[in-house]
Design a protein around this motif. Structure first.
Motif, PDB file in Angstrom:
ATOM      1  N   MET A  12       0.860  -1.174   0.000  1.00 49.62           N
ATOM      2  CA  MET A  12       0.000   0.000   0.000  1.00 49.62           C
ATOM      3  C   MET A  12       0.903   1.233   0.000  1.00 49.62           C
ATOM      4  O   MET A  12       1.589   1.504   0.984  1.00 49.62           O
ATOM      5  CB  MET A  12      -0.894  -0.022   1.236  1.00 49.62           C
ATOM      6  N   VAL A  13       0.923   1.948  -1.104  1.00 47.09           N
ATOM      7  CA  VAL A  13       1.866   3.045  -1.304  1.00 47.09           C
ATOM      8  C   VAL A  13       1.113   4.373  -1.260  1.00 47.09           C
ATOM      9  O   VAL A  13       0.118   4.548  -1.972  1.00 47.09           O
ATOM     10  CB  VAL A  13       2.585   2.887  -2.669  1.00 47.09           C
ATOM     11  N   PRO A  14       1.588   5.320  -0.451  1.00 45.37           N
ATOM     12  CA  PRO A  14       0.933   6.629  -0.424  1.00 45.37           C
ATOM     13  C   PRO A  14       1.172   7.378  -1.730  1.00 45.37           C
ATOM     14  O   PRO A  14       2.131   7.109  -2.451  1.00 45.37           O
ATOM     15  CB  PRO A  14       1.597   7.342   0.751  1.00 45.37           C
ATOM     16  N   GLY A  15       0.297   8.315  -2.015  1.00 47.19           N
ATOM     17  CA  GLY A  15       0.478   9.161  -3.185  1.00 47.19           C
ATOM     18  C   GLY A  15       1.716  10.030  -3.030  1.00 47.19           C
ATOM     19  O   GLY A  15       2.246  10.198  -1.929  1.00 47.19           O
ATOM     20  N   PRO A  16       2.205  10.591  -4.118  1.00 50.88           N
ATOM     21  CA  PRO A  16       3.414  11.407  -4.061  1.00 50.88           C
ATOM     22  C   PRO A  16       3.184  12.726  -3.331  1.00 50.88           C
ATOM     23  O   PRO A  16       2.085  13.283  -3.362  1.00 50.88           O
ATOM     24  CB  PRO A  16       3.747  11.650  -5.531  1.00 50.88           C
ATOM     25  N   ASN A  17       4.269  13.233  -2.705  1.00 58.50           N
ATOM     26  CA  ASN A  17       4.186  14.566  -2.109  1.00 58.50           C
ATOM     27  C   ASN A  17       4.332  15.602  -3.224  1.00 58.50           C
ATOM     28  O   ASN A  17       4.602  15.259  -4.378  1.00 58.50           O
ATOM     29  CB  ASN A  17       5.226  14.733  -0.995  1.00 58.50           C
ATOM     30  N   ALA A  18       4.171  16.874  -2.896  1.00 61.17           N
ATOM     31  CA  ALA A  18       4.182  17.925  -3.912  1.00 61.17           C
ATOM     32  C   ALA A  18       5.507  18.002  -4.680  1.00 61.17           C
ATOM     33  O   ALA A  18       5.480  18.069  -5.915  1.00 61.17           O
ATOM     34  CB  ALA A  18       3.826  19.268  -3.282  1.00 61.17           C
ATOM     35  N   PRO A  19       6.676  17.998  -4.009  1.00 65.18           N
ATOM     36  CA  PRO A  19       7.922  18.043  -4.790  1.00 65.18           C
ATOM     37  C   PRO A  19       8.058  16.857  -5.747  1.00 65.18           C
ATOM     38  O   PRO A  19       8.488  17.019  -6.890  1.00 65.18           O
ATOM     39  CB  PRO A  19       9.026  18.022  -3.718  1.00 65.18           C
ATOM     40  N   HIS A  20       7.674  15.682  -5.294  1.00 66.03           N
ATOM     41  CA  HIS A  20       7.728  14.472  -6.123  1.00 66.03           C
ATOM     42  C   HIS A  20       6.885  14.670  -7.389  1.00 66.03           C
ATOM     43  O   HIS A  20       7.341  14.426  -8.510  1.00 66.03           O
ATOM     44  CB  HIS A  20       7.204  13.296  -5.297  1.00 66.03           C
ATOM     45  N   SER A  21       5.661  15.113  -7.201  1.00 60.92           N
ATOM     46  CA  SER A  21       4.742  15.300  -8.322  1.00 60.92           C
ATOM     47  C   SER A  21       5.242  16.373  -9.286  1.00 60.92           C
ATOM     48  O   SER A  21       5.190  16.210 -10.506  1.00 60.92           O
ATOM     49  CB  SER A  21       3.358  15.667  -7.767  1.00 60.92           C
ATOM     50  N   PHE A  22       5.742  17.468  -8.748  1.00 59.55           N
ATOM     51  CA  PHE A  22       6.245  18.552  -9.579  1.00 59.55           C
ATOM     52  C   PHE A  22       7.439  18.085 -10.403  1.00 59.55           C
ATOM     53  O   PHE A  22       7.538  18.373 -11.596  1.00 59.55           O
ATOM     54  CB  PHE A  22       6.625  19.747  -8.689  1.00 59.55           C
ATOM     55  N   ILE A  23       8.343  17.339  -9.796  1.00 54.82           N
ATOM     56  CA  ILE A  23       9.516  16.839 -10.509  1.00 54.82           C
ATOM     57  C   ILE A  23       9.104  15.820 -11.570  1.00 54.82           C
ATOM     58  O   ILE A  23       9.641  15.814 -12.680  1.00 54.82           O
ATOM     59  CB  ILE A  23      10.557  16.279  -9.524  1.00 54.82           C
ATOM     60  N   ILE A  71      11.098   8.367  -8.983  1.00 52.44           N
ATOM     61  CA  ILE A  71      11.398   9.564  -8.206  1.00 52.44           C
ATOM     62  C   ILE A  71      11.281   9.160  -6.746  1.00 52.44           C
ATOM     63  O   ILE A  71      10.221   8.691  -6.308  1.00 52.44           O
ATOM     64  CB  ILE A  71      10.453  10.715  -8.579  1.00 52.44           C
ATOM     65  N   LEU A  72      12.361   9.313  -6.016  1.00 57.07           N
ATOM     66  CA  LEU A  72      12.427   8.798  -4.662  1.00 57.07           C
ATOM     67  C   LEU A  72      11.659   9.679  -3.687  1.00 57.07           C
ATOM     68  O   LEU A  72      11.657  10.900  -3.793  1.00 57.07           O
ATOM     69  CB  LEU A  72      13.881   8.677  -4.226  1.00 57.07           C
ATOM     70  N   SER A  73      11.007   9.022  -2.738  1.00 54.44           N
ATOM     71  CA  SER A  73      10.297   9.664  -1.644  1.00 54.44           C
ATOM     72  C   SER A  73      10.845   9.094  -0.351  1.00 54.44           C
ATOM     73  O   SER A  73      11.476   8.038  -0.345  1.00 54.44           O
ATOM     74  CB  SER A  73       8.791   9.361  -1.733  1.00 54.44           C
ATOM     75  N   PRO A  74      10.589   9.766   0.765  1.00 49.27           N
ATOM     76  CA  PRO A  74      11.034   9.190   2.040  1.00 49.27           C
ATOM     77  C   PRO A  74      10.464   7.775   2.223  1.00 49.27           C
ATOM     78  O   PRO A  74       9.313   7.510   1.872  1.00 49.27           O
ATOM     79  CB  PRO A  74      10.457  10.153   3.085  1.00 49.27           C
ATOM     80  N   PHE A 109      16.887   7.086 -11.623  1.00 50.96           N
ATOM     81  CA  PHE A 109      16.504   7.370 -10.242  1.00 50.96           C
ATOM     82  C   PHE A 109      16.743   8.849  -9.966  1.00 50.96           C
ATOM     83  O   PHE A 109      17.857   9.344 -10.149  1.00 50.96           O
ATOM     84  CB  PHE A 109      17.319   6.526  -9.263  1.00 50.96           C
ATOM     85  N   ILE A 110      15.704   9.519  -9.504  1.00 46.73           N
ATOM     86  CA  ILE A 110      15.792  10.945  -9.217  1.00 46.73           C
ATOM     87  C   ILE A 110      15.507  11.134  -7.733  1.00 46.73           C
ATOM     88  O   ILE A 110      14.463  10.696  -7.242  1.00 46.73           O
ATOM     89  CB  ILE A 110      14.799  11.739 -10.092  1.00 46.73           C
ATOM     90  N   ASP A 111      16.438  11.768  -7.045  1.00 43.92           N
ATOM     91  CA  ASP A 111      16.309  11.977  -5.608  1.00 43.92           C
ATOM     92  C   ASP A 111      16.134  13.470  -5.327  1.00 43.92           C
ATOM     93  O   ASP A 111      17.110  14.230  -5.391  1.00 43.92           O
ATOM     94  CB  ASP A 111      17.536  11.437  -4.882  1.00 43.92           C
ATOM     95  N   PRO A 112      14.894  13.905  -5.036  1.00 45.19           N
ATOM     96  CA  PRO A 112      14.667  15.331  -4.769  1.00 45.19           C
ATOM     97  C   PRO A 112      15.427  15.849  -3.551  1.00 45.19           C
ATOM     98  O   PRO A 112      15.853  17.005  -3.543  1.00 45.19           O
ATOM     99  CB  PRO A 112      13.159  15.412  -4.531  1.00 45.19           C
ATOM    100  N   ASP A 113      15.614  15.016  -2.525  1.00 47.71           N
ATOM    101  CA  ASP A 113      16.331  15.470  -1.335  1.00 47.71           C
ATOM    102  C   ASP A 113      17.805  15.730  -1.634  1.00 47.71           C
ATOM    103  O   ASP A 113      18.377  16.717  -1.166  1.00 47.71           O
ATOM    104  CB  ASP A 113      16.204  14.450  -0.200  1.00 47.71           C
ATOM    105  N   GLU A 114      18.414  14.851  -2.406  1.00 46.37           N
ATOM    106  CA  GLU A 114      19.830  15.016  -2.764  1.00 46.37           C
ATOM    107  C   GLU A 114      20.021  15.861  -4.021  1.00 46.37           C
ATOM    108  O   GLU A 114      21.148  16.190  -4.385  1.00 46.37           O
ATOM    109  CB  GLU A 114      20.473  13.649  -2.983  1.00 46.37           C
ATOM    110  N   ARG A 115      18.901  16.131  -4.709  1.00 41.90           N
ATOM    111  CA  ARG A 115      18.942  16.858  -5.982  1.00 41.90           C
ATOM    112  C   ARG A 115      19.883  16.151  -6.956  1.00 41.90           C
ATOM    113  O   ARG A 115      20.753  16.757  -7.574  1.00 41.90           O
ATOM    114  CB  ARG A 115      19.335  18.310  -5.773  1.00 41.90           C
TER     115      ARG A 115
END
Length: 174
Positions: free
Chosen positions: A38-49, A107-110, A131-137
């Motif tokens: 069961m996977v949560p939906g993406p957060n805003a940065p994830h979706s924008f990227i 796109i990686l999420s926590p 693989f795209i990591d928004p936290d590490e950019r």
């Protein structure tokens, strides 16, 4: 927190899954060898990227006669499939289950399980992973060689190096 419920599941679980289906909250859920994730939906940065990346890889993919898609069910059926954020395909397909892709974008999420999907993607013959990591950019390209993924500087399928893609993404604070 990961939770495993052994059969038979309580009726409340079936009610929860049905509610998620009705609300469309299950569209990112996956099944790994019969185990429901069961996977949560993406957060805003994830979706924008994800939106940006789909635009940025579209032209190079088209130039290589490939097709970009948004999230899709990669697998052969309902008992074992993953839902990548984006895909690049050699051909357009209809139906619920897409057996493979030329490139899968994650796109990686926590607390994300994306790195654990590598063996599945290799078994399905996915040629490259992005693989795209928004936290590490950061942006990491991997290519499938002899059954395992190896890091590369640029895609071998589309004319786009990882460093160029990372520079073009408008990163957000997570």
């Amino acid at each position: 927190m990961p939770t495993l419920i052994l059969d038979p599941p309580p009726h409340q679980l079936e009610e929860l899954l049905e509610q998620r289906r009705r609300l469309g909250a299950d569209r990112h859920d996956e099944v790994w060898q019969g185990v429901y994730h069961m996977v949560p939906g993406p957060n805003a940065p994830h979706s924008f990227i994800a939106q940006q990346v789909s635009v940025l890889i579209d032209s190079p993919a088209r130039a290589a006669r490939l097709h970009v898609s948004l999230e899709f069910n990669l697998g052969l059926g309902k008992d074992d499939f993953r839902v990548p954020d984006l895909g690049v395909h050699r051909e357009r397909r209809s139906g619920t289950w897409i057996p493979t892709a030329a490139i899968v974008v994650e796109i990686l999420s926590p607390d994300d399980e994306a790195w654990q999907k590598l063996p599945f993607y290799a078994e399905r013959g996915v040629e490259e992973l992005l693989f795209i990591d928004p936290d590490e950019r950061s942006v990491k390209w991997l290519t499938l060689r002899e059954g395992t993924y190896q890091a590369v500087e640029r895609s071998e399928l589309i004319d786009l190096p990882a460093s160029q893609l990372a520079q073009q993404i408008e990163w957000l604070d997570s």
